[in-house]
Design an enzyme around this catalytic site. Sequence first.
Site, PDB file in Angstrom:
ATOM      1  N   ARG A 288      -9.823 -40.907  45.811  1.00 48.77           N
ATOM      2  CA  ARG A 288     -10.208 -40.307  44.537  1.00 48.77           C
ATOM      3  C   ARG A 288     -11.716 -40.282  44.433  1.00 48.77           C
ATOM      4  O   ARG A 288     -12.386 -41.209  44.889  1.00 48.77           O
ATOM      5  CB  ARG A 288      -9.676 -41.151  43.367  1.00 48.77           C
ATOM      6  CG  ARG A 288      -8.211 -41.007  43.137  1.00 48.77           C
ATOM      7  CD  ARG A 288      -7.724 -42.099  42.219  1.00 48.77           C
ATOM      8  NE  ARG A 288      -7.955 -43.405  42.832  1.00 48.77           N
ATOM      9  CZ  ARG A 288      -7.700 -44.569  42.231  1.00 48.77           C
ATOM     10  NH1 ARG A 288      -7.231 -44.581  41.016  1.00 48.77           N
ATOM     11  NH2 ARG A 288      -7.915 -45.702  42.851  1.00 48.77           N
TER      12      ARG A 288
ATOM     13  N   CYS B 236      -8.721 -31.500  43.642  1.00 51.10           N
ATOM     14  CA  CYS B 236      -7.437 -31.635  44.337  1.00 51.10           C
ATOM     15  C   CYS B 236      -6.222 -31.199  43.540  1.00 51.10           C
ATOM     16  O   CYS B 236      -5.448 -30.366  44.005  1.00 51.10           O
ATOM     17  CB  CYS B 236      -7.237 -33.080  44.777  1.00 51.10           C
ATOM     18  SG  CYS B 236      -8.266 -33.514  46.164  1.00 51.10           S
TER      19      CYS B 236
ATOM     20  N   LYS C  95     -14.015 -35.888  35.500  1.00 52.11           N
ATOM     21  CA  LYS C  95     -13.626 -37.258  35.154  1.00 52.11           C
ATOM     22  C   LYS C  95     -14.880 -38.124  35.308  1.00 52.11           C
ATOM     23  O   LYS C  95     -15.881 -37.656  35.856  1.00 52.11           O
ATOM     24  CB  LYS C  95     -12.484 -37.740  36.060  1.00 52.11           C
ATOM     25  CG  LYS C  95     -12.887 -37.918  37.506  1.00 52.11           C
ATOM     26  CD  LYS C  95     -11.780 -38.605  38.276  1.00 52.11           C
ATOM     27  CE  LYS C  95     -12.300 -39.103  39.596  1.00 52.11           C
ATOM     28  NZ  LYS C  95     -11.323 -39.809  40.376  1.00 52.11           N
TER      29      LYS C  95
HETATM   30  C1  UDX Z   1      -6.868 -36.972  43.158  1.00 54.22           C
HETATM   31  C2  UDX Z   1      -5.847 -37.963  43.736  1.00 54.22           C
HETATM   32  O1  UDX Z   1      -5.725 -39.092  42.863  1.00 54.22           O
HETATM   33  C3  UDX Z   1      -6.258 -38.397  45.134  1.00 54.22           C
HETATM   34  O2  UDX Z   1      -5.255 -39.217  45.690  1.00 54.22           O
HETATM   35  C4  UDX Z   1      -6.449 -37.141  46.018  1.00 54.22           C
HETATM   36  O3  UDX Z   1      -6.904 -37.494  47.295  1.00 54.22           O
HETATM   37  C5  UDX Z   1      -7.442 -36.186  45.367  1.00 54.22           C
HETATM   38  O4  UDX Z   1      -7.005 -35.879  44.035  1.00 54.22           O
HETATM   39  P1  UDX Z   1      -9.293 -37.067  42.044  1.00 54.22           P
HETATM   40  O5  UDX Z   1      -9.151 -35.599  41.872  1.00 54.22           O
HETATM   41  O6  UDX Z   1     -10.561 -37.604  42.611  1.00 54.22           O
HETATM   42  O7  UDX Z   1      -8.113 -37.637  42.990  1.00 54.22           O
HETATM   43  O8  UDX Z   1      -9.115 -37.747  40.604  1.00 54.22           O
HETATM   44  P2  UDX Z   1      -8.017 -38.556  39.813  1.00 54.22           P
HETATM   45  O9  UDX Z   1      -8.584 -39.849  39.413  1.00 54.22           O
HETATM   46  O10 UDX Z   1      -6.729 -38.579  40.507  1.00 54.22           O
HETATM   47  O11 UDX Z   1      -7.888 -37.653  38.493  1.00 54.22           O
HETATM   48  C6  UDX Z   1      -7.473 -36.298  38.540  1.00 54.22           C
HETATM   49  C7  UDX Z   1      -7.460 -35.694  37.159  1.00 54.22           C
HETATM   50  O12 UDX Z   1      -6.400 -36.220  36.368  1.00 54.22           O
HETATM   51  C8  UDX Z   1      -8.727 -35.921  36.347  1.00 54.22           C
HETATM   52  O13 UDX Z   1      -9.055 -34.716  35.663  1.00 54.22           O
HETATM   53  C9  UDX Z   1      -8.355 -36.990  35.342  1.00 54.22           C
HETATM   54  O14 UDX Z   1      -9.094 -36.896  34.141  1.00 54.22           O
HETATM   55  C10 UDX Z   1      -6.890 -36.664  35.108  1.00 54.22           C
HETATM   56  N1  UDX Z   1      -6.080 -37.820  34.697  1.00 54.22           N
HETATM   57  C11 UDX Z   1      -5.856 -38.848  35.575  1.00 54.22           C
HETATM   58  C12 UDX Z   1      -5.477 -37.838  33.425  1.00 54.22           C
HETATM   59  O15 UDX Z   1      -5.651 -36.910  32.620  1.00 54.22           O
HETATM   60  N2  UDX Z   1      -4.668 -38.890  33.101  1.00 54.22           N
HETATM   61  C13 UDX Z   1      -4.435 -39.929  33.951  1.00 54.22           C
HETATM   62  O16 UDX Z   1      -3.667 -40.836  33.576  1.00 54.22           O
HETATM   63  C14 UDX Z   1      -5.043 -39.909  35.238  1.00 54.22           C
END
Ligand code: UDX
Length: 436
Positions: A154, A260, A320
């Site tokens: 992430r 992603c 994020k």
């Molecule tokens: C994600 C995957 O987690 C990771 O395993 C993959 O390799 C790449 O994609 P990333 O995109 O870096 O990672 O961020 P992540 O922390 O997973 O959050 C993704 C999105 O979901 C963000 O916009 C975040 O704000 C949102 N999110 C996450 C929520 O809205 N609620 C949550 O409970 C968790």
Amino acid sequence: MKVAVVGTGYVGLVTGVVLADMGNQVIGVDNDPSKLAQLRAGISPIYEPGLEEVLKRTIQEGNITFTDSIAEAVEQSEVVFIAVGTPPAADGSPDLSAVKSVACSIASGIRSYTVVVNKSTVPVGSGGLVEGIIRDAGVPEDLFDVVSNPEFLREGSAIRDTLEADRIVIGAKRREAAMKLVELYAPLERPMHITDLASAELIKYASNSFLAMKISFINAISRICELCGADVGDVAKGVAADKRISPLFLQPGLGWGGSCFPKDVQGLLRVSQDFGYDFKLLAEVIEINESQTANFMDRLSKRLGGFSGKHIAVMGLAFKPNTDDIRYAKSLAIIERVLGEGGTVRAYDPVAAANVREIHPDIEYASHVYEVAEGADALILVTEWNEFKQVDLVRLRETMRQPILFDGRRIYSAATAVKAGLEYHSIGVASSVPAQ
Ligand code: UDX
């Protein structure tokens, strides 16, 4: 082990420095000269906590070097990672042109047995595609193998996620090729899953789509909460207490963005269609995600009587916290909605403002969080940076034209906001207003 990593984006650079830090000899390859200059100077072109430190250390120890020549790097390596981008094309399918051209260049550098590892997220069957390109370029079949090794890191916690991965997935046709990667990753002491190529490729899509589905699910529940008077915070907590569900990725908010989830959910939907399965659930996961921000903005528009002539403060621009990445960031949809309906915007983000400025030179940028809300008719919290959690809400409110706070990530309690004299609107809960 001698390793080449083609592509020094998030995945490639983090993989490269972690492998170098483990004592391997790593060559990072990129075709962007300014990026190469930065990397050689020990400067990380991306904002990622801890990355620059490991980069500097591995350069000093002589374990990582950088070049623009794929062939040269491949000639000197036993394992070659492909870690280039696969952005969605106009029809939602991943654009594989970078993977294809890298595969061609790799073929030209293979002199002895080489394991070519695909780390880029690619549709099921792409392992075969890379293999075909290298074979068609004249490389004998016994001189290389293609392995799929999807990445789960992430942004914001990329180094830790790599070092402490829940699992390492290795998909290969031949066991010998898979064992080469097992050997490379062995010092990390993480569980390894050895599968065929197609399964490894599908694990990546299925994992990200499942997580996106979890978020969309709780966001759909947040909409019901707004309609029936429940509080999604309490609902999520109660649901998450079931060990089979878990609290992870069950945080309601404005929805998911980033490099992603949007790409992979769309990619799996597309791949499913190509194989003749209509994955309707995923289409709904995407639809809920899009309507989540739209619904939030509808509520704000209703409260203000439309955006025309209104000045809106946006707190947080990155998709994020702990990243400067703004790909599919909800801030962009929010800014576009306000501007499109005749309003003005001032925004603040600790690290991502410069990236948004390139797309939106037409809005104001505050240089400090306490400047963002000056003269605003409403303040929207978009990204849950830690510094926003600690912010003095009274100080912010004092600078506003109208004391209206829309909290898109539920980081404040209604009681705290109301005590600060703010009208508090959030996701999945009734609005609260200060007593007159
Ligand atoms: C994600 C995957 O987690 C990771 O395993 C993959 O390799 C790449 O994609 P990333 O995109 O870096 O990672 O961020 P992540 O922390 O997973 O959050 C993704 C999105 O979901 C963000 O916009 C975040 O704000 C949102 N999110 C996450 C929520 O809205 N609620 C949550 O409970 C968790």
